[in-house]
Design a protein around this motif. Structure first.
Motif, mmCIF file in Angstrom:
data_model
loop_
_atom_site.group_PDB
_atom_site.id
_atom_site.type_symbol
_atom_site.label_atom_id
_atom_site.label_comp_id
_atom_site.label_asym_id
_atom_site.label_seq_id
_atom_site.Cartn_x
_atom_site.Cartn_y
_atom_site.Cartn_z
ATOM 1 N N LEU A 246 -11.754 -16.575 14.963
ATOM 2 C CA LEU A 246 -10.702 -16.329 15.951
ATOM 3 C C LEU A 246 -9.470 -17.130 15.559
ATOM 4 O O LEU A 246 -9.479 -18.363 15.581
ATOM 5 C CB LEU A 246 -11.188 -16.736 17.338
ATOM 6 N N SER A 249 -2.482 -14.785 16.193
ATOM 7 C CA SER A 249 -1.802 -13.629 15.604
ATOM 8 C C SER A 249 -0.372 -13.583 16.129
ATOM 9 O O SER A 249 -0.061 -14.181 17.160
ATOM 10 C CB SER A 249 -2.549 -12.336 15.963
ATOM 11 N N ASP A 262 -7.673 -9.565 26.324
ATOM 12 C CA ASP A 262 -7.480 -8.400 27.177
ATOM 13 C C ASP A 262 -7.015 -8.852 28.556
ATOM 14 O O ASP A 262 -6.702 -10.036 28.764
ATOM 15 C CB ASP A 262 -8.757 -7.550 27.252
ATOM 16 N N THR A 267 -11.455 -12.575 24.566
ATOM 17 C CA THR A 267 -10.987 -12.444 23.194
ATOM 18 C C THR A 267 -11.843 -11.420 22.456
ATOM 19 O O THR A 267 -12.756 -10.819 23.024
ATOM 20 C CB THR A 267 -11.059 -13.791 22.452
ATOM 21 N N ASP A 268 -11.562 -11.257 21.159
ATOM 22 C CA ASP A 268 -12.361 -10.342 20.346
ATOM 23 C C ASP A 268 -13.733 -10.918 20.014
ATOM 24 O O ASP A 268 -14.594 -10.201 19.494
ATOM 25 C CB ASP A 268 -11.622 -10.032 19.036
ATOM 26 N N VAL A 269 -13.928 -12.209 20.280
ATOM 27 C CA VAL A 269 -15.218 -12.848 20.001
ATOM 28 C C VAL A 269 -16.039 -12.871 21.282
ATOM 29 O O VAL A 269 -15.633 -13.497 22.263
ATOM 30 C CB VAL A 269 -15.015 -14.286 19.475
ATOM 31 N N TRP A 273 -13.323 -16.684 26.044
ATOM 32 C CA TRP A 273 -12.143 -16.278 26.793
ATOM 33 C C TRP A 273 -11.008 -17.260 26.497
ATOM 34 O O TRP A 273 -11.246 -18.405 26.099
ATOM 35 C CB TRP A 273 -12.427 -16.296 28.297
#
Length: 339
Positions: A246, A249, A262, A267-269, A273
């Motif tokens: 993580l 970006s 989101d 998060t994407d992981v 959060w």
């Protein structure tokens, strides 16, 4: 922050600002074991007060955090001092390592470490940051109303920043510094609002008795100003998350780098959060606290979902290998919460 750090928690919150404490508050009130690990370097420490926060406008940042820590502790949460240097995944969640050698396990992580303001290397800017050198008209604009305000061109939001400060004072000067020449549309906007455009590179800030008195250009010209707005490049404090894959970006605004999440802070992981300025570069204290509260609630809901699924599996097959382990875990959890 004197709480002793335990061995494992339902959730570990990394960062003890408004977002982290409000997330921890929601978790603690849901009878979750939660620890807040705070490095003790709040971004708003130089400010005299927090503004734009209903019923608490003007509260000194340190006082606001002290109240928040007391509230989290009042519900059984732990708040400890320390710097997190890494987080790695384990079978049951995550292992979090601190710079002093301590380590703790967590089923879920909430990252609220905020950001770093990368200020232009102009003598005087860092010394006056948070007092006469500002960035947010909503956080500090009222305090410099009707003063001679300068805006330093440092990024894509600088013209917008100048137009916002023009709402607060008739005397605004826009210093082009080292930025690209103004586009036609931006130049028209500034001219239409009576904002003076000052060409030339800024060499330093001038002070009188410790307060800003003017902006000195590289040709020696000094333009009298009592406040200077700067849009720093903002970068999420998130290096410790690299082992989880993580990384920060680019933010869509061009203002810096953030951890993408989101609408709930996920998060994407899975299991991680993020909330507050680490995810939303422009969030004020109130918005950060709200984001932390939402993330805390979603973490609790995620844990509930996991626990219910396991309970159903045990209920339907009480003689499965998992059954005994789940019963033991439930008993341990009850003891942890004093039941």
């Amino acid at each position: 922050m004197t709480d002793r750090l335990g061995d494992d928690y339902d959730a570990v919150v990394v960062g003890g600002g408004a977002a982290g404490l409000n997330g921890a508050l929601m978790l603690a009130r849901s009878r979750r074991s939660v620890a807040v690990i705070d490095a003790g370097a709040p971004r708003n420490a130089p400010a005299e007060g927090v503004h734009g926060l209903l019923a608490l406008d003007g509260t000194p940042p340190a006082e606001l955090l002290a109240r928040g820590r007391a509230e989290v502790r009042g519900y059984g949460g732990h708040v400890v001092g320390g710097e997190v240097v890494s987080a790695t995944r384990e079978e049951s969640g995550f292992s979090v390592a601190l710079a002093d050698g301590r380590a703790v396990r967590a089923r879920r992580l909430l990252v609220t470490t905020g950001l770093v303001d990368e200020l232009p290397p102009i003598p005087g800017v860092r010394d006056l940051w948070g007092s006469d050198v500002l960035h947010c008209p909503y956080c500090h604009g009222w305090e410099v109303r009707d003063r001679a305000v300068g805006v330093l061109a440092t990024g894509p939001m600088s013209v917008h920043q100048a137009l916002l400060f023009r709402q607060l004072t008739d005397d605004v000067a826009f210093f082009t510094h080292t930025a690209e020449p103004l586009g036609r549309e931006d130049a028209r906007k500034l001219a239409a609002r009576g904002i003076t455009v000052v060409p030339g590179e800024v060499a330093a800030l001038e002070t009188e008795e410790g307060r800003l008195s003017g902006v000195r250009l590289d040709d020696g010209t000094v333009v009298g100003r009592r406040a200077l707005a700067v849009a720093p490049r903002m970068v999420a404090r998130a290096g410790f998350l690299s082992e989880l894959g993580l990384r920060p970006s680019p933010h869509p605004s061009g203002m810096g780098e953030h951890i993408a999440v989101d609408a709930t802070g996920a998060t994407d992981v899975p299991g991680v959060w993020a909330a507050g300025n680490v995810a939303d570069l422009a969030a004020q204290v109130g918005a950060s606290a709200a984001a932390g509260a939402l993330a805390g609630a979603r973490i609790n809901a995620d844990l509930v979902t996991e626990e219910v699924e396991r309970a159903v599996a045990v209920y339907e097959d009480p003689f499965s290998p998992e059954s005994e382990a789940r019963v033991s875990a439930r008993v341990l959890g009850d003891r942890r919460h004093g039941q």
